[in-house]
Design a protein around this motif. Structure first.
Motif, PDB file in Angstrom:
ATOM      1  N   LEU A 668      85.734  14.635  18.020  1.00 22.70           N
ATOM      2  CA  LEU A 668      86.542  14.733  18.738  1.00 22.70           C
ATOM      3  C   LEU A 668      87.004  13.959  18.442  1.00 22.70           C
ATOM      4  CD1 LEU A 668      85.503  17.822  21.335  1.00 22.70           C
ATOM      5  CD2 LEU A 668      86.652  17.620  19.098  1.00 22.70           C
ATOM      6  N   VAL A 669      88.458  13.875  19.150  1.00 28.34           N
ATOM      7  CA  VAL A 669      90.100  12.380  19.227  1.00 28.34           C
ATOM      8  C   VAL A 669      90.167  13.496  20.748  1.00 28.34           C
ATOM      9  CG1 VAL A 669      91.516  11.394  18.227  1.00 28.34           C
ATOM     10  CG2 VAL A 669      90.332  11.808  16.947  1.00 28.34           C
ATOM     11  N   GLN A 670      90.469  14.775  20.367  1.00 29.33           N
ATOM     12  CA  GLN A 670      90.587  14.834  21.902  1.00 29.33           C
ATOM     13  C   GLN A 670      90.243  16.177  22.734  1.00 29.33           C
ATOM     14  OE1 GLN A 670      95.007  15.489  21.522  1.00 29.33           O
ATOM     15  NE2 GLN A 670      95.131  16.828  23.160  1.00 29.33           N
ATOM     16  N   LEU A 671      89.641  16.457  24.049  1.00 32.72           N
ATOM     17  CA  LEU A 671      89.204  16.713  24.477  1.00 32.72           C
ATOM     18  C   LEU A 671      89.575  17.021  25.469  1.00 32.72           C
ATOM     19  CD1 LEU A 671      86.878  19.802  25.111  1.00 32.72           C
ATOM     20  CD2 LEU A 671      85.458  17.325  26.131  1.00 32.72           C
ATOM     21  N   GLY A 672      89.752  18.547  25.964  1.00 35.00           N
ATOM     22  CA  GLY A 672      90.625  18.855  26.874  1.00 35.00           C
ATOM     23  C   GLY A 672      89.292  19.433  27.825  1.00 35.00           C
ATOM     24  N   PHE A 673      89.051  19.519  29.605  1.00 33.72           N
ATOM     25  CA  PHE A 673      87.972  20.077  29.620  1.00 33.72           C
ATOM     26  C   PHE A 673      87.919  20.095  31.740  1.00 33.72           C
ATOM     27  CE2 PHE A 673      83.501  20.788  29.985  1.00 33.72           C
ATOM     28  CZ  PHE A 673      83.586  21.850  29.037  1.00 33.72           C
ATOM     29  N   GLU A 674      89.358  19.312  31.970  1.00 32.62           N
ATOM     30  CA  GLU A 674      89.637  20.162  33.037  1.00 32.62           C
ATOM     31  C   GLU A 674      89.075  22.034  33.515  1.00 32.62           C
ATOM     32  OE1 GLU A 674      93.725  19.359  35.045  1.00 32.62           O
ATOM     33  OE2 GLU A 674      94.150  18.974  32.519  1.00 32.62           O
ATOM     34  N   GLY A 675      88.986  22.035  35.152  1.00 31.96           N
ATOM     35  CA  GLY A 675      89.050  23.106  35.280  1.00 31.96           C
ATOM     36  C   GLY A 675      87.496  24.220  34.574  1.00 31.96           C
ATOM     37  N   ASN A 676      86.836  23.148  34.318  1.00 33.40           N
ATOM     38  CA  ASN A 676      84.919  23.830  34.334  1.00 33.40           C
ATOM     39  C   ASN A 676      84.335  23.630  35.193  1.00 33.40           C
ATOM     40  OD1 ASN A 676      85.107  25.686  31.155  1.00 33.40           O
ATOM     41  ND2 ASN A 676      86.431  23.891  31.202  1.00 33.40           N
ATOM     42  N   ALA A 677      83.676  24.060  35.538  1.00 33.66           N
ATOM     43  CA  ALA A 677      82.867  23.881  36.433  1.00 33.66           C
ATOM     44  C   ALA A 677      81.943  22.634  36.908  1.00 33.66           C
ATOM     45  CB  ALA A 677      81.953  25.019  37.161  1.00 33.66           C
ATOM     46  N   ILE A 678      81.459  22.281  34.875  1.00 29.90           N
ATOM     47  CA  ILE A 678      80.783  21.485  34.316  1.00 29.90           C
ATOM     48  C   ILE A 678      81.077  20.829  34.611  1.00 29.90           C
ATOM     49  CG2 ILE A 678      80.974  21.766  32.276  1.00 29.90           C
ATOM     50  CD1 ILE A 678      77.646  21.717  31.717  1.00 29.90           C
ATOM     51  N   ALA A 679      82.858  19.829  35.053  1.00 29.82           N
ATOM     52  CA  ALA A 679      83.394  19.170  34.309  1.00 29.82           C
ATOM     53  C   ALA A 679      83.354  18.336  35.522  1.00 29.82           C
ATOM     54  CB  ALA A 679      84.621  19.158  33.993  1.00 29.82           C
ATOM     55  N   ASN A 680      82.761  18.945  36.805  1.00 35.15           N
ATOM     56  CA  ASN A 680      82.510  17.564  38.083  1.00 35.15           C
ATOM     57  C   ASN A 680      80.915  17.312  38.338  1.00 35.15           C
ATOM     58  OD1 ASN A 680      85.332  18.427  38.821  1.00 35.15           O
ATOM     59  ND2 ASN A 680      85.023  20.352  39.608  1.00 35.15           N
ATOM     60  N   LYS A 681      80.773  17.017  37.783  1.00 32.75           N
ATOM     61  CA  LYS A 681      79.204  17.389  37.075  1.00 32.75           C
ATOM     62  C   LYS A 681      79.006  15.705  37.033  1.00 32.75           C
ATOM     63  CE  LYS A 681      76.847  21.297  37.038  1.00 32.75           C
ATOM     64  NZ  LYS A 681      75.228  22.651  36.561  1.00 32.75           N
ATOM     65  N   GLU A 682      77.965  15.224  38.147  1.00 31.27           N
ATOM     66  CA  GLU A 682      77.709  13.139  37.488  1.00 31.27           C
ATOM     67  C   GLU A 682      78.073  13.008  36.384  1.00 31.27           C
ATOM     68  OE1 GLU A 682      75.347   9.787  39.839  1.00 31.27           O
ATOM     69  OE2 GLU A 682      75.118  11.146  40.073  1.00 31.27           O
ATOM     70  N   ASN A 683      78.353  12.657  35.216  1.00 27.51           N
ATOM     71  CA  ASN A 683      77.634  12.171  34.252  1.00 27.51           C
ATOM     72  C   ASN A 683      77.878  12.430  33.333  1.00 27.51           C
ATOM     73  OD1 ASN A 683      76.513   9.534  34.614  1.00 27.51           O
ATOM     74  ND2 ASN A 683      74.041  10.616  35.418  1.00 27.51           N
ATOM     75  N   PHE A 684      78.950  13.686  32.861  1.00 24.81           N
ATOM     76  CA  PHE A 684      79.757  14.497  32.256  1.00 24.81           C
ATOM     77  C   PHE A 684      80.356  13.590  31.225  1.00 24.81           C
ATOM     78  CE2 PHE A 684      82.105  17.584  30.592  1.00 24.81           C
ATOM     79  CZ  PHE A 684      81.161  18.480  29.705  1.00 24.81           C
TER      80      PHE A 684
END
Length: 704
Positions: A668-684
């Motif tokens: 990928l060149v561009q990724l949107g992932f905000e609003g998912n619970a996993i996005a708040n995990k450390e090191n994701f």
């Protein structure tokens, strides 16, 4: 079992259960000891018999008896002694079946004994045992399975067995197993063209009349409805697999222009033939074949591909399926175009031919018998500038589903029609199918509206079957009427039967997708050709806020490069793997809950922009769907390399293994992932950047 009421436990029941459990544990210990020491004495066999009499599901005890039988058989020489030993084993099975007539181990042991063919089989006794069993429980599928085994073993004509199913159905319309056995026998007889079974039209007409009589006798019984569903499946689709869509389409003229050239042409009329193929950055050109049902057997010998690009090269076709079963609706091959040594103005032709072949076979065993030939051409204008350009997407792409993006060019030349079936025999079959299904529709509309979910569901399926047949012709007005009525029925079913709400929502979504994409007039308002900054024109489709829970009819979207499915209720994106030219995908604000559901994206080599924002990935503490995908410890080299790479960055691979397997296979060149619970995990975030070094923008922010 079958509606028997439960009675409350009494104190003496608990004591008896404890005593039985203690006896079972003691017997199991002794049988296992004898099993490990290879002790096959009469006393040891007696212990295994006692265990099986108490617990017929002790599968190790059945295996032990097999070994003991084979061992002791060596000491027997006379036929009577052998027959006596077999009879002893058969009696053990019978006593076990009295305890549990649905014991898998007991039925398998009985089949195993007969398959040894050591003595003549008393078939009268075997069928007599079955008759007694089926009188007690006429729906015991183990018994029916054993009957099929016996009939094949002794060569009983399938016509006679078909009569037997009719006797059982006449005794009780609710005998689901008899209906099921009837469908198996009829399929075999029709396939083999046995005498009296040459005409499917005649046979299926008679079967429709039979099952309709059952349904009108007792509309609340499920058995007849399921058999009617099987008949409908046999009647509503072609008997043999058909190629229904392909990309590039037949006669297409692709101009694989560079980004610069495409932008220079913004003020000139844009046509479908000048599409910019971004897969060229990877040095490949995908060719996609889409069939109406899953098939296997596409090889260089069954599918002929001729082009100057493939001289002396092996062309391998690969199924695009998340199940890895070998069967797939969608097959793809990749032409290498990165090392062309021709002038930029030269035009290349690719010709593909699929003849009648026994190699391409559906899951049901039907053979592909509708030969097709198609050709497309392309001009690799300045192909070097494309393949060497590592920054095709220079600016982040934003999505706005509130209203369609303004189209710089009218999408007047978008071609997404399926291949038309022109075979006269198939047209004649379709005519009969429609007549038969129309008669069924008239009958079911006569049923009283008593809110029977089976009646409504069957009526909806009949309507969709008629719509599918109409799609092969040009009767779009009638077709729309069928779909509208089916949508109303699925809406009723969602309210009527909430326990199966998800199934009805999925079926309704398929109808909606069919309605939107079935013809240019209805699809035009969702399509545009987008010319974004520093990008060549993209074929864009926007299907937002439609309450879709499932994606269907992807064979009509093979040409799409930019797809917006945001603000729906998608739980899976299965099917999108067919879109081999897709560059930008927006599935934000849906119900996707795991990386397993995203597996189709790992098959899309051209995908560069992905918006997964505001889904539910990581929201469930126990997510069983993540265990559907291959184990991270499956000894795959690429998986091991990805884990090692993440461990160097102190990423917990046990916590993120499914995410690692996903991001390792996308570029990928561009990724949107905000609003998912996993996005708040450390090191994701570190994980994403580590496995996707080409990524520039993450959740709208520049990575570097």
């Amino acid at each position: 079992m079958h509606g028997r009421p439960r009675r409350p436990d009494k104190p003496e029941d608990a004591a008896a259960a404890e005593a039985k459990a203690a006896k079972l544990r003691d017997l199991q210990t002794q049988v296992l000891r004898n099993h490990h020491s290879h002790t096959y004495s009469k006393e040891a066999l007696g212990l295994s018999f006692k265990l099986l009499e108490l617990n017929p599901e002790a599968y190790t005890a059945w295996n032990y008896r097999k070994l003991a039988f084979q061992h002791n058989l060596g000491e027997l020489s006379e036929l009577e002694a052998i027959k006596s030993s077999i009879d002893d084993e058969l009696r053990v099975v019978e006593l076990a079946l009295r305890q549990n007539p649905k014991s898998y181990g007991a039925w398998y042991h009985r089949k195993w004994l007969l398959n040894q063919k050591l003595a003549p089989v008393d078939f009268k006794r075997e069928f007599g045992l079955l008759d007694k069993l089926l009188k007690v429980d006429a729906r015991n599928f183990h018994g029916w399975n054993y009957r099929r085994f016996l009939a094949k073993f002794m060569g009983v004509p399938e016509e006679e067995e078909l009569k037997y199913t009719m006797d059982k159905i006449s005794d009780n319309f609710s005998n689901y197993s008899a209906w099921h056995n009837r469908s198996i026998l009829l399929s075999n007889l029709l396939t083999q063209q046995k005498k009296g079974f040459e005409s499917k039209q005649k046979i299926f007409s008679e079967e429709f009349e039979l099952v309709t009589q059952a349904l009108f006798t007792d509309p609340s019984d499920q058995s007849g409805w399921f058999y009617h569903l099987w008949l409908l499946a046999q009647t509503s689709s072609p008997e043999n697999p058909q190629l229904i869509a392909l990309w590039p389409s037949n006669g297409a003229k692709l101009s694989l222009s560079s980004v610069r050239e495409a932008n220079d042409k913004q003020n000139t009329p844009f046509s479908f033939s000048s599409i910019c193929c971004y897969s060229l950055k990877e040095g490949i050109l995908p060719i996609v074949l889409f069939f109406n049902e899953p098939v296997k057997g596409l090889t260089p010998s069954s599918v002929s591909l001729n082009s100057d690009l493939v001289v002396g090269k092996d062309i391998q076709w690969r199924p695009l399926s998340v199940t890895n079963s070998g069967h797939s609706n969608c097959w793809v091959t990749y032409l290498e175009v990165s090392n062309l040594e021709y002038c930029s103005s030269q035009q290349f032709s690719v010709e593909i031919s699929i003849p009648n072949t026994d190699d391409i076979v559906s899951r049901s065993g039907s053979i592909y018998n509708c030969p097709v030939n198609f050709t497309f051409t392309f001009e690799p204008n300045n192909i070097d500038s494309i393949t060497k350009d590592t920054d095709l997407i220079h600016d982040p792409i934003s999505w706005d589903c509130s209203e369609p993006l303004p189209s710089h060019v009218k999408p007047s030349c978008i071609h997404f029609d399926q291949l038309k079936i022109t075979n006269a025999l198939i047209q004649e079959e379709s005519k009969w199918h429609l007549e038969r299904l129309s008669d069924e529709l008239d009958l079911f509309r006569e049923l009283p509206d008593d809110n029977s979910k089976f009646a409504k569901l069957t009526l909806a399926r009949l309507l969709l079957a008629c719509a599918a047949i109409k799609s092969r012709g040009s009767s779009l007005i009638e077709r729309r009427g069928y779909c509208e009525e089916a949508l109303g029925l699925f809406n009723d079913l969602i309210c009527l039967d909430p326990s199966h709400k998800r199934y009805y929502e999925d079926e309704r979504s398929l109808v909606l997708m069919d309605q939107l994409t079935c013809n240019m007039e209805s699809f035009m308002k969702y399509c545009s050709v987008q010319v974004l900054p520093n990008l060549a024109p993209l074929n864009h489709v926007q299907l937002c806020r439609l309450s879709l829970t499932r994606i269907g009819f992807v064979e009509r979207l093979l040409w799409v490069q930019m797809l917006d499915l945001s603000h729906n209720n998608l739980r899976s994106i299965e099917g999108l793997e067919a879109l081999q030219h897709l560059i930008c995908l927006n599935v934000s604000n849906n119900q996707i809950s795991s990386f397993t559901a995203l597996k189709p994206l790992t098959e899309m080599l051209s995908l560069k922009v992905l918006d997964l924002s505001f889904n539910k990935i990581g929201a469930h503490p126990i997510n069983t769907t993540r265990y559907v995908c291959p184990s991270p410890f499956s000894h795959k080299v690429e998986a091991c390399e990805a884990f090692e790479e993440c461990q160097k960055k102190h990423i917990n691979v046990e916590e993120f293994w499914d995410a690692i397997l996903f991001f390792k296979h996308v570029n990928l060149v561009q990724l949107g992932f905000e609003g998912n619970a996993i996005a708040n995990k450390e090191n994701f975030r570190t994980l994403v950047v580590t496995l996707n070094p080409s990524i520039k923008w993450l959740d709208g922010a520049c990575v570097h």
